[in-house]
Write a protein that holds these residues in place. Structure first.
Motif, PDB file in Angstrom:
ATOM      1  N   PHE A  30      -8.369   5.286   7.917  1.00 47.00           N
ATOM      2  CA  PHE A  30      -8.599   6.636   8.422  1.00 47.00           C
ATOM      3  C   PHE A  30      -7.296   7.248   8.940  1.00 47.00           C
ATOM      4  CE2 PHE A  30      -9.113   9.425  12.067  1.00 47.00           C
ATOM      5  CZ  PHE A  30      -9.858  10.440  11.508  1.00 47.00           C
ATOM      6  N   SER A  31      -6.540   6.462   9.701  1.00 48.83           N
ATOM      7  CA  SER A  31      -5.299   7.007  10.256  1.00 48.83           C
ATOM      8  C   SER A  31      -4.330   7.405   9.154  1.00 48.83           C
ATOM      9  CB  SER A  31      -4.640   5.986  11.193  1.00 48.83           C
ATOM     10  OG  SER A  31      -4.211   4.839  10.479  1.00 48.83           O
ATOM     11  N   ALA A  32      -4.315   6.622   8.047  1.00 46.59           N
ATOM     12  CA  ALA A  32      -3.435   6.948   6.928  1.00 46.59           C
ATOM     13  C   ALA A  32      -3.830   8.279   6.295  1.00 46.59           C
ATOM     14  CB  ALA A  32      -3.481   5.823   5.894  1.00 46.59           C
ATOM     15  N   CYS A  33      -5.134   8.496   6.135  1.00 49.92           N
ATOM     16  CA  CYS A  33      -5.614   9.757   5.548  1.00 49.92           C
ATOM     17  C   CYS A  33      -5.448  10.920   6.516  1.00 49.92           C
ATOM     18  CB  CYS A  33      -7.080   9.620   5.138  1.00 49.92           C
ATOM     19  SG  CYS A  33      -7.346   8.527   3.731  1.00 49.92           S
ATOM     20  N   TRP A  34      -5.683  10.649   7.797  1.00 53.28           N
ATOM     21  CA  TRP A  34      -5.598  11.705   8.797  1.00 53.28           C
ATOM     22  C   TRP A  34      -4.195  12.302   8.872  1.00 53.28           C
ATOM     23  CZ3 TRP A  34      -8.009  15.253  11.217  1.00 53.28           C
ATOM     24  CH2 TRP A  34      -7.557  15.779  12.414  1.00 53.28           C
ATOM     25  N   LYS A  35      -3.200  11.468   8.739  1.00 49.42           N
ATOM     26  CA  LYS A  35      -1.818  11.940   8.842  1.00 49.42           C
ATOM     27  C   LYS A  35      -1.472  12.945   7.744  1.00 49.42           C
ATOM     28  CE  LYS A  35      -0.033   7.811  11.134  1.00 49.42           C
ATOM     29  NZ  LYS A  35       0.799   6.594  10.988  1.00 49.42           N
ATOM     30  N   ARG A  37      -2.976   5.786  -3.460  1.00 45.71           N
ATOM     31  CA  ARG A  37      -1.726   5.182  -2.990  1.00 45.71           C
ATOM     32  C   ARG A  37      -2.005   3.884  -2.237  1.00 45.71           C
ATOM     33  NH1 ARG A  37       1.341   4.536   1.270  1.00 45.71           N
ATOM     34  NH2 ARG A  37      -0.160   5.518   2.683  1.00 45.71           N
ATOM     35  N   LEU A  38      -3.084   3.895  -1.437  1.00 45.82           N
ATOM     36  CA  LEU A  38      -3.439   2.697  -0.684  1.00 45.82           C
ATOM     37  C   LEU A  38      -3.923   1.587  -1.602  1.00 45.82           C
ATOM     38  CD1 LEU A  38      -5.279   4.360   2.347  1.00 45.82           C
ATOM     39  CD2 LEU A  38      -3.007   3.321   2.339  1.00 45.82           C
ATOM     40  N   GLU A  39      -4.575   1.972  -2.718  1.00 48.52           N
ATOM     41  CA  GLU A  39      -5.011   0.966  -3.692  1.00 48.52           C
ATOM     42  C   GLU A  39      -3.818   0.295  -4.358  1.00 48.52           C
ATOM     43  OE1 GLU A  39      -9.360   2.306  -5.410  1.00 48.52           O
ATOM     44  OE2 GLU A  39      -7.590   3.319  -6.198  1.00 48.52           O
ATOM     45  N   GLU A  40      -2.796   1.093  -4.646  1.00 49.12           N
ATOM     46  CA  GLU A  40      -1.601   0.567  -5.302  1.00 49.12           C
ATOM     47  C   GLU A  40      -0.714  -0.209  -4.338  1.00 49.12           C
ATOM     48  OE1 GLU A  40       0.218   4.009  -6.874  1.00 49.12           O
ATOM     49  OE2 GLU A  40      -1.347   4.392  -8.383  1.00 49.12           O
ATOM     50  N   ASN A  41      -0.789   0.117  -3.056  1.00 43.56           N
ATOM     51  CA  ASN A  41       0.025  -0.554  -2.043  1.00 43.56           C
ATOM     52  C   ASN A  41      -0.898  -1.073  -0.954  1.00 43.56           C
ATOM     53  OD1 ASN A  41       2.892   0.370  -2.945  1.00 43.56           O
ATOM     54  ND2 ASN A  41       1.665   2.251  -2.863  1.00 43.56           N
ATOM     55  N   PRO A  42      -1.571  -2.209  -1.223  1.00 45.54           N
ATOM     56  CA  PRO A  42      -2.553  -2.745  -0.275  1.00 45.54           C
ATOM     57  C   PRO A  42      -1.938  -2.949   1.105  1.00 45.54           C
ATOM     58  CG  PRO A  42      -2.638  -3.937  -2.343  1.00 45.54           C
ATOM     59  CD  PRO A  42      -1.412  -3.077  -2.395  1.00 45.54           C
ATOM     60  N   ILE A  43      -2.730  -2.610   2.119  1.00 43.58           N
ATOM     61  CA  ILE A  43      -2.324  -2.810   3.511  1.00 43.58           C
ATOM     62  C   ILE A  43      -3.500  -3.410   4.254  1.00 43.58           C
ATOM     63  CG2 ILE A  43      -0.665  -0.915   3.643  1.00 43.58           C
ATOM     64  CD1 ILE A  43      -2.866   0.854   4.673  1.00 43.58           C
ATOM     65  N   LEU A  56      -6.475  -3.354   6.074  1.00 42.50           N
ATOM     66  CA  LEU A  56      -7.382  -2.264   6.416  1.00 42.50           C
ATOM     67  C   LEU A  56      -8.173  -2.523   7.679  1.00 42.50           C
ATOM     68  CD1 LEU A  56      -8.718  -1.322   2.902  1.00 42.50           C
ATOM     69  CD2 LEU A  56      -6.833  -0.306   4.182  1.00 42.50           C
ATOM     70  N   SER A  57      -7.985  -3.722   8.248  1.00 38.86           N
ATOM     71  CA  SER A  57      -8.733  -4.023   9.471  1.00 38.86           C
ATOM     72  C   SER A  57      -8.070  -3.453  10.698  1.00 38.86           C
ATOM     73  CB  SER A  57      -8.858  -5.547   9.626  1.00 38.86           C
ATOM     74  OG  SER A  57      -7.568  -6.136   9.690  1.00 38.86           O
ATOM     75  N   GLY A  58      -6.908  -2.864  10.539  1.00 41.89           N
ATOM     76  CA  GLY A  58      -6.199  -2.291  11.667  1.00 41.89           C
ATOM     77  C   GLY A  58      -6.932  -1.104  12.240  1.00 41.89           C
ATOM     78  N   SER A  59      -6.573  -0.729  13.448  1.00 39.85           N
ATOM     79  CA  SER A  59      -7.234   0.385  14.122  1.00 39.85           C
ATOM     80  C   SER A  59      -6.279   1.551  14.220  1.00 39.85           C
ATOM     81  CB  SER A  59      -7.691  -0.045  15.511  1.00 39.85           C
ATOM     82  OG  SER A  59      -6.563  -0.288  16.323  1.00 39.85           O
ATOM     83  N   VAL A  60      -6.666   2.526  14.993  1.00 40.88           N
ATOM     84  CA  VAL A  60      -5.815   3.704  15.164  1.00 40.88           C
ATOM     85  C   VAL A  60      -5.051   3.624  16.483  1.00 40.88           C
ATOM     86  CG1 VAL A  60      -7.195   5.217  13.748  1.00 40.88           C
ATOM     87  CG2 VAL A  60      -7.762   4.955  16.150  1.00 40.88           C
ATOM     88  N   GLU A  61      -4.768   2.427  16.979  1.00 32.16           N
ATOM     89  CA  GLU A  61      -4.000   2.294  18.213  1.00 32.16           C
ATOM     90  C   GLU A  61      -2.668   3.016  18.022  1.00 32.16           C
ATOM     91  OE1 GLU A  61      -4.905   1.002  21.017  1.00 32.16           O
ATOM     92  OE2 GLU A  61      -6.851   0.338  20.349  1.00 32.16           O
TER      93      GLU A  61
END
Length: 476
Positions: free
Chosen positions: A341-346, A459-465, A467-472
């Motif tokens: 979510f944070s990646a999309c929100w930015k 982009r996230l599919e091509e560059n896996p990160i 996804l369990s991280g939060s928006v801290e």
């Protein structure tokens, strides 16, 4: 006689206070300020550039009573001069006064510095060594007058629509005609012509799709409706301290895979109509004031890249809301947001209108502490009552829980479903099946936002990160 005497006493009190604080005459003070034409303070300049309705109640206490605004000032009776009493009539001194108390502000009020303050009356009360002076000012502003004129023009234009549209408008505003016009005006930046077109288009959409009768079209059989409730996670969890309905939405775990698109659209519109025709009027009656908006708490638990497949349906529902139910949400609270979510929100945030951005608050974790400032614990959505609880559809023992506002067994959905069945029983039998509603074309800006989200997902599919991280630490 009594009124004249009271007025004279107040005038004498003002003169006494001027003597005590060694102040100049009010008229002299005004002329001096007009002559110097001092440059407004930075704070005032910021306020001056804001649109009506942008001044929020946080940190302010000004009461809106119709067309009058009330505030009080506490003055030490035998203290050295702390401020000029006549400066109460001057905006920029008023902002910096060390002893003033504003008593509640209307969010729809114009900015402070745009007000032309007209003194109506004053009441002085003695409390020990303090004089508490209550002032009453009428709101006479250029922007306020412009808004009133816009509403009057809008009213005139609506008087020219045909009877069928007028009847649908009655169902739409539910007795709060002016508040409804204001919503459409806000959605079109107070442009009367555009707001009128938007409202007429909305009424035509309602007539053409028989929206006024949609609550008499229950989704049957009940098992189908239960499946929709289990895959389209939306519900009413309670009310805020101000009486606004709290709508909970399980964004991350909604799958929309138990029925056709038309059933989900039908269900969504039914909840909108039930909110506007039943829930909001009931809240307005309870709190003795118009309540025409709600709060939404969006749970992002379980949000995954696979959500990309749901964007088309979500865009259609969002477009229906934007065009036909504008400005119904006061604020959106985002909770349990993962990194995706944070990646999309930015990337999406810069594309949103400032008015929309101001409505969105991303909270840490499940947001319990922040939400409890605006609602009681009983009104919290179930996924906010425990850290990491998420939008679970079942309790720990695997059975449905009535605390889960998404469940068909919850009081809100039981009430809504029974209402539709009773309404249907009072009308002529209708054939079963989904209620087809024409889906409007999305706004070009909304299309751009969807394309941006899709691009970010790819982009996230091509560059896996992780996804369990939060928006801290996410900057909102």
């Amino acid at each position: 006689m009594r009124a004249l005497l009271g007025k004279r006493v107040i005038q004498l009190l003002f003169k006494l206070l001027d003597v005590l604080t060694n102040n100049k005459d009010l008229s002299q003070e005004r002329r001096r300020r007009e002559k110097k034409k001092k440059k407004p303070s930075p704070k005032a300049e910021v306020l001056e550039n804001r649109n009506p309705g942008e001044l929020h109640s946080k940190g302010s206490d000004l009461h809106n009573r119709g067309s009058a605004f009330y505030f009080s000032v506490s003055v030490p009776l035998f203290a050295p001069p702390l401020f000029s009493i006549p400066s109460v009539f001057c905006l920029y001194n008023l902002i910096s006064l060390p002893f003033y108390q504003f008593l509640n502000i209307s969010k729809n009020s114009p900015p402070i510095d745009s007000w032309t303050r007209k003194f109506c009356k004053g009441i002085s009360l003695f409390y020990g060594d303090f004089i508490v002076i209550f002032f009453v000012f009428e709101q006479k502003t250029e922007m306020g007058i412009a808004n009133e004129d816009a509403i009057k023009q809008f009213e005139t234009l609506m008087g020219g629509v045909d009877e069928q549209l007028k009847e649908s408008f009655e169902n739409l505003h539910q007795g709060y005609r002016t508040e409804t016009l204001v919503r459409f005006l806000k959605a079109r930046e107070w442009n009367v012509g555009k707001a009128h077109k938007m409202l007429v288009d909305c009424l035509n959409w309602r007539v053409q799709n028989e929206i006024d009768n949609i609550l008499a079209k229950p989704i049957v059989p009940v098992d189908l409706y239960r499946g929709i409730r289990d895959s389209q996670l939306v519900g009413l969890s309670g009310f805020s301290k101000e009486g606004l309905p709290v709508i909970a939405v399980g964004v991350g775990l909604s799958t929309f895979d138990k029925a056709s698109v038309h059933y989900y659209v039908q269900s969504h519109i039914q909840m909108n109509e039930y909110r506007d025709r039943v829930i909001l009027p009931r809240a307005s009656k309870k709190y003795s004031r118009p309540i025409v908006t709600c709060l939404k708490v969006l749970d992002m638990t379980g949000l995954k890249l696979s959500a990309l497949s749901q964007l088309k349906l979500l865009t259609a529902i969002s477009t229906i809301d934007d065009l036909n139910y504008p400005e119904k949400t006061e604020i959106y609270y985002i909770v349990n947001a993962p990194y995706i979510f944070s990646a999309c929100w930015k990337v999406v945030k810069p594309l949103l209108q400032e008015r929309t951005r101001r409505k969105i608050q991303v909270l840490q974790g499940c947001g319990t502490d922040e939400l409890l400032k605006v609602m009681d614990y009983a009104s919290l959505p179930h996924f906010c009552k425990k850290q990491g609880s998420g939008s679970s559809r079942q309790s720990r023992n695997g059975t449905a829980t009535t605390d889960n506002c998404f469940s068909l067994d919850h009081a809100f959905h039981q009430e809504l479903y029974n209402f539709t069945k009773e309404l249907a029983a009072s009308k002529a039998p209708a054939k079963q099946g989904s209620f087809h509603v024409s889906l409007p074309e999305p706004d070009p800006q909304d299309t751009k936002i969807v394309q941006t989200i899709e691009s970010e997902f790819h982009r996230l599919e091509e560059n896996p990160i992780p996804l369990s991280g939060s928006v801290e630490g996410l900057s909102i």
